[in-house]
Design a protein around this motif. Sequence first.
Motif, PDB file in Angstrom:
ATOM      1  N   VAL A   1       0.291   7.775 -14.479  1.00  0.00           N
ATOM      2  CA  VAL A   1       0.230   7.628 -13.232  1.00  0.00           C
ATOM      3  C   VAL A   1      -0.331   8.418 -12.515  1.00  0.00           C
ATOM      4  O   VAL A   1      -0.262   9.785 -12.609  1.00  0.00           O
ATOM      5  N   LEU A   2      -1.191   8.022 -11.292  1.00  0.00           N
ATOM      6  CA  LEU A   2      -2.180   9.084 -10.524  1.00  0.00           C
ATOM      7  C   LEU A   2      -1.130   9.592  -9.362  1.00  0.00           C
ATOM      8  O   LEU A   2      -0.277   8.982  -8.926  1.00  0.00           O
ATOM      9  N   LYS A   3      -1.274  10.760  -9.502  1.00  0.00           N
ATOM     10  CA  LYS A   3      -0.343  11.489  -8.337  1.00  0.00           C
ATOM     11  C   LYS A   3      -1.144  12.083  -7.246  1.00  0.00           C
ATOM     12  O   LYS A   3      -2.084  12.866  -7.606  1.00  0.00           O
ATOM     13  N   PHE A   4      -0.824  12.003  -6.008  1.00  0.00           N
ATOM     14  CA  PHE A   4      -1.360  12.910  -5.038  1.00  0.00           C
ATOM     15  C   PHE A   4      -0.766  13.103  -3.988  1.00  0.00           C
ATOM     16  O   PHE A   4       0.580  12.903  -3.640  1.00  0.00           O
ATOM     17  N   ARG A   5      -1.061  14.183  -3.004  1.00  0.00           N
ATOM     18  CA  ARG A   5      -0.230  14.839  -1.918  1.00  0.00           C
ATOM     19  C   ARG A   5      -0.794  14.473  -0.861  1.00  0.00           C
ATOM     20  O   ARG A   5      -2.008  14.682  -0.617  1.00  0.00           O
ATOM     21  N   TYR A   6      -0.157  13.817   0.151  1.00  0.00           N
ATOM     22  CA  TYR A   6      -0.684  13.416   1.500  1.00  0.00           C
ATOM     23  C   TYR A   6      -1.095  14.568   2.228  1.00  0.00           C
ATOM     24  O   TYR A   6      -0.509  15.777   2.326  1.00  0.00           O
ATOM     25  N   GLN A   7      -2.510  14.613   2.734  1.00  0.00           N
ATOM     26  CA  GLN A   7      -3.081  15.695   3.596  1.00  0.00           C
ATOM     27  C   GLN A   7      -2.826  15.231   5.254  1.00  0.00           C
ATOM     28  O   GLN A   7      -3.115  14.284   5.414  1.00  0.00           O
TER      29      GLN A   7
ATOM     30  N   VAL B   1      -3.227  -0.078 -11.538  1.00  0.00           N
ATOM     31  CA  VAL B   1      -2.924   1.428 -11.701  1.00  0.00           C
ATOM     32  C   VAL B   1      -1.601   1.894 -10.913  1.00  0.00           C
ATOM     33  O   VAL B   1      -1.664   1.103  -9.862  1.00  0.00           O
ATOM     34  N   GLN B   2      -0.963   2.665 -11.358  1.00  0.00           N
ATOM     35  CA  GLN B   2       0.120   3.053 -10.468  1.00  0.00           C
ATOM     36  C   GLN B   2      -0.488   4.374  -9.688  1.00  0.00           C
ATOM     37  O   GLN B   2      -0.896   5.283 -10.368  1.00  0.00           O
TER      38      GLN B   2
ATOM     39  N   GLN C   1       8.126  10.156  -0.504  1.00  0.00           N
ATOM     40  CA  GLN C   1       7.148   9.687  -1.382  1.00  0.00           C
ATOM     41  C   GLN C   1       7.165   8.163  -1.506  1.00  0.00           C
ATOM     42  O   GLN C   1       8.205   7.530  -1.671  1.00  0.00           O
ATOM     43  N   VAL C   2       5.999   7.399  -2.048  1.00  0.00           N
ATOM     44  CA  VAL C   2       5.723   5.837  -1.942  1.00  0.00           C
ATOM     45  C   VAL C   2       4.996   5.666  -3.434  1.00  0.00           C
ATOM     46  O   VAL C   2       3.890   6.483  -3.476  1.00  0.00           O
ATOM     47  N   GLU C   3       5.576   4.712  -4.169  1.00  0.00           N
ATOM     48  CA  GLU C   3       4.705   4.479  -5.531  1.00  0.00           C
ATOM     49  C   GLU C   3       4.065   3.125  -5.329  1.00  0.00           C
ATOM     50  O   GLU C   3       4.604   2.211  -4.838  1.00  0.00           O
ATOM     51  N   PHE C   4       2.729   3.156  -5.394  1.00  0.00           N
ATOM     52  CA  PHE C   4       2.112   2.002  -5.153  1.00  0.00           C
ATOM     53  C   PHE C   4       1.298   1.417  -6.418  1.00  0.00           C
ATOM     54  O   PHE C   4       1.184   2.033  -7.531  1.00  0.00           O
ATOM     55  N   ASN C   5       1.256  -0.037  -6.319  1.00  0.00           N
ATOM     56  CA  ASN C   5       0.512  -0.532  -7.419  1.00  0.00           C
ATOM     57  C   ASN C   5      -0.712  -0.875  -6.921  1.00  0.00           C
ATOM     58  O   ASN C   5      -0.651  -1.658  -5.956  1.00  0.00           O
ATOM     59  N   LEU C   6      -1.832  -0.579  -7.566  1.00  0.00           N
ATOM     60  CA  LEU C   6      -3.257  -1.077  -7.129  1.00  0.00           C
ATOM     61  C   LEU C   6      -3.877  -1.868  -8.054  1.00  0.00           C
ATOM     62  O   LEU C   6      -3.976  -1.685  -9.169  1.00  0.00           O
ATOM     63  N   MET C   7      -4.459  -3.026  -7.518  1.00  0.00           N
ATOM     64  CA  MET C   7      -5.288  -3.962  -8.374  1.00  0.00           C
ATOM     65  C   MET C   7      -6.729  -3.667  -8.274  1.00  0.00           C
ATOM     66  O   MET C   7      -7.096  -3.753  -7.037  1.00  0.00           O
ATOM     67  N   LEU C   8      -7.427  -3.315  -9.143  1.00  0.00           N
ATOM     68  CA  LEU C   8      -8.590  -2.618  -9.071  1.00  0.00           C
ATOM     69  C   LEU C   8      -9.687  -3.873  -9.770  1.00  0.00           C
ATOM     70  O   LEU C   8      -9.392  -4.502 -10.757  1.00  0.00           O
ATOM     71  N   THR C   9     -11.089  -3.719  -8.899  1.00  0.00           N
ATOM     72  CA  THR C   9     -12.179  -4.417  -9.793  1.00  0.00           C
ATOM     73  C   THR C   9     -13.129  -3.354 -10.374  1.00  0.00           C
ATOM     74  O   THR C   9     -14.294  -3.767 -10.642  1.00  0.00           O
TER      75      THR C   9
ATOM     76  N   VAL D   1     -10.841  -1.450  -4.583  1.00  0.00           N
ATOM     77  CA  VAL D   1      -9.366  -1.813  -4.403  1.00  0.00           C
ATOM     78  C   VAL D   1      -9.229  -3.412  -3.821  1.00  0.00           C
ATOM     79  O   VAL D   1      -9.649  -3.586  -2.672  1.00  0.00           O
ATOM     80  N   MET D   2      -8.686  -4.260  -4.631  1.00  0.00           N
ATOM     81  CA  MET D   2      -8.493  -5.613  -4.353  1.00  0.00           C
ATOM     82  C   MET D   2      -7.324  -5.780  -3.693  1.00  0.00           C
ATOM     83  O   MET D   2      -6.971  -6.520  -2.625  1.00  0.00           O
ATOM     84  N   GLN D   3      -6.233  -5.331  -4.348  1.00  0.00           N
ATOM     85  CA  GLN D   3      -4.880  -5.678  -3.727  1.00  0.00           C
ATOM     86  C   GLN D   3      -4.085  -4.243  -3.851  1.00  0.00           C
ATOM     87  O   GLN D   3      -4.128  -3.392  -4.812  1.00  0.00           O
ATOM     88  N   VAL D   4      -2.986  -4.156  -2.671  1.00  0.00           N
ATOM     89  CA  VAL D   4      -2.035  -3.045  -2.818  1.00  0.00           C
ATOM     90  C   VAL D   4      -0.692  -3.415  -2.733  1.00  0.00           C
ATOM     91  O   VAL D   4      -0.631  -4.001  -1.457  1.00  0.00           O
ATOM     92  N   SER D   5      -0.032  -3.200  -3.210  1.00  0.00           N
ATOM     93  CA  SER D   5       1.681  -3.377  -3.379  1.00  0.00           C
ATOM     94  C   SER D   5       2.494  -2.356  -3.402  1.00  0.00           C
ATOM     95  O   SER D   5       2.169  -1.318  -4.038  1.00  0.00           O
ATOM     96  N   ILE D   6       3.724  -2.220  -2.944  1.00  0.00           N
ATOM     97  CA  ILE D   6       4.540  -1.081  -3.030  1.00  0.00           C
ATOM     98  C   ILE D   6       5.486  -1.285  -4.061  1.00  0.00           C
ATOM     99  O   ILE D   6       6.137  -2.404  -4.085  1.00  0.00           O
ATOM    100  N   GLU D   7       5.697  -0.684  -5.092  1.00  0.00           N
ATOM    101  CA  GLU D   7       6.634  -0.513  -6.220  1.00  0.00           C
ATOM    102  C   GLU D   7       7.732   0.102  -5.961  1.00  0.00           C
ATOM    103  O   GLU D   7       9.022  -0.374  -6.331  1.00  0.00           O
ATOM    104  N   ASN D   8       7.810   1.393  -5.203  1.00  0.00           N
ATOM    105  CA  ASN D   8       9.089   2.042  -5.081  1.00  0.00           C
ATOM    106  C   ASN D   8       8.784   2.826  -3.879  1.00  0.00           C
ATOM    107  O   ASN D   8       7.875   3.530  -3.806  1.00  0.00           O
ATOM    108  N   VAL D   9       9.899   3.448  -2.839  1.00  0.00           N
ATOM    109  CA  VAL D   9       9.892   3.998  -1.930  1.00  0.00           C
ATOM    110  C   VAL D   9      11.048   4.992  -2.176  1.00  0.00           C
ATOM    111  O   VAL D   9      12.316   4.691  -2.334  1.00  0.00           O
TER     112      VAL D   9
END
Length: 360
Positions: free
Chosen positions: A350-356, A273-274, A311-319, A299-307
């Motif tokens: 794409v899931l979108k969140f605001r940092y608290q 998921v992005q 903001q940062v776009e992450f790729n999350l590999m989920l189980t 969450v099995m793995q987190v990688s950075i797709e774009n900065v």
Amino acid sequence: MNHKVCCYFLGLLLILSIFWCSTGVAVTSLPIYSVQVPVQSMSETERNKALPDALKTVLIRVSGDASVSQNDQIAGMLNIPNRYVSEYSYQKAVLGAAMPWILVVNFTPSAINQMLTQQKFSIWSKERPLMLIWLAIKNAKGTELVAGDSTDDAVRLIKQKAERRGLPIAFPLLDFSDMRHVSASDLWAQSIDTVKQASLRYSPDEILMVNIDETNTAAMTAQWLLLSQDQKTPWTTDGAALNDVIESGINKVADALAQQFVGANTTGQENTVQLIVMNLQDVGDYAKVMQYLKGLSGVMQVSIENVSMSQVEFNLMLTTSTQALQHTIQLDKKLQPIQDQELGGQDSSVLKFRYQEGLS
């Protein structure tokens, strides 16, 4: 943010991610890898008898799946529980207890998690929803609300069964404020709005309403109503023994919550998921978010797709499922969901969140 700064942040995050890959976990106070078992003595024989059931309890808690021990490979592991024990100790039981000693067993989290993931079970993290339980009991004396400090068998069993499933629970104080707003008849009538209003002072994540009818001791019944994520889930349990009535009800609660916060992993296929996090001000914010995402359940793995700028776009590999991930993040309240209309109708997949501010 210019290209050089983006590269600097990205490089630093990659270094930090190597470090956090081995050390970053979601820290809460729920000891799901530790089990207490009443035993007759401190002998090795007695301990070896208790360990298989202790391991089974931990596997159920961590996976959120009551049937986990029916897996052939895991059933075999229950015969060699010492392999997964990190340490054990003994405590004296309370005066008058059926067993004079309590065996406290701590299992190795990494070994337990590896066993489960190898068999395609998801991992439910230690960070779990707090459930407020409103309990009413009807018997020959009448119907009354029961507090968490009561010596009633129903309270003891609810606490025991919830602990076995790894569910954090609390009971209302039933002080003047509570009794002014909620009565036993309100609970028996399942007056949801009344109970929800009275629950606000406790700030629970979930609310469980339980009505137990003990007027016929040979055939007791319990009405359960779980208020979770704006959903209402009712069910009934019955039986000749109070233990069975409550165990069945708590298991249904745990199964429902596990489905929300862990999700099913029946295929064994990873889900990617992005996820975009906005409002990041400096490299410290980036690092905190990376650490946080790595520690989330499923969450099995987190990688950075774009900065890009703030903001940062992450790729999350989920189980687990995407919905379960969203429920977990909403539970923490550390990242605030952003609705698509706020962003002018961008890609809704794409899931979108605001940092608290204050995430640690």
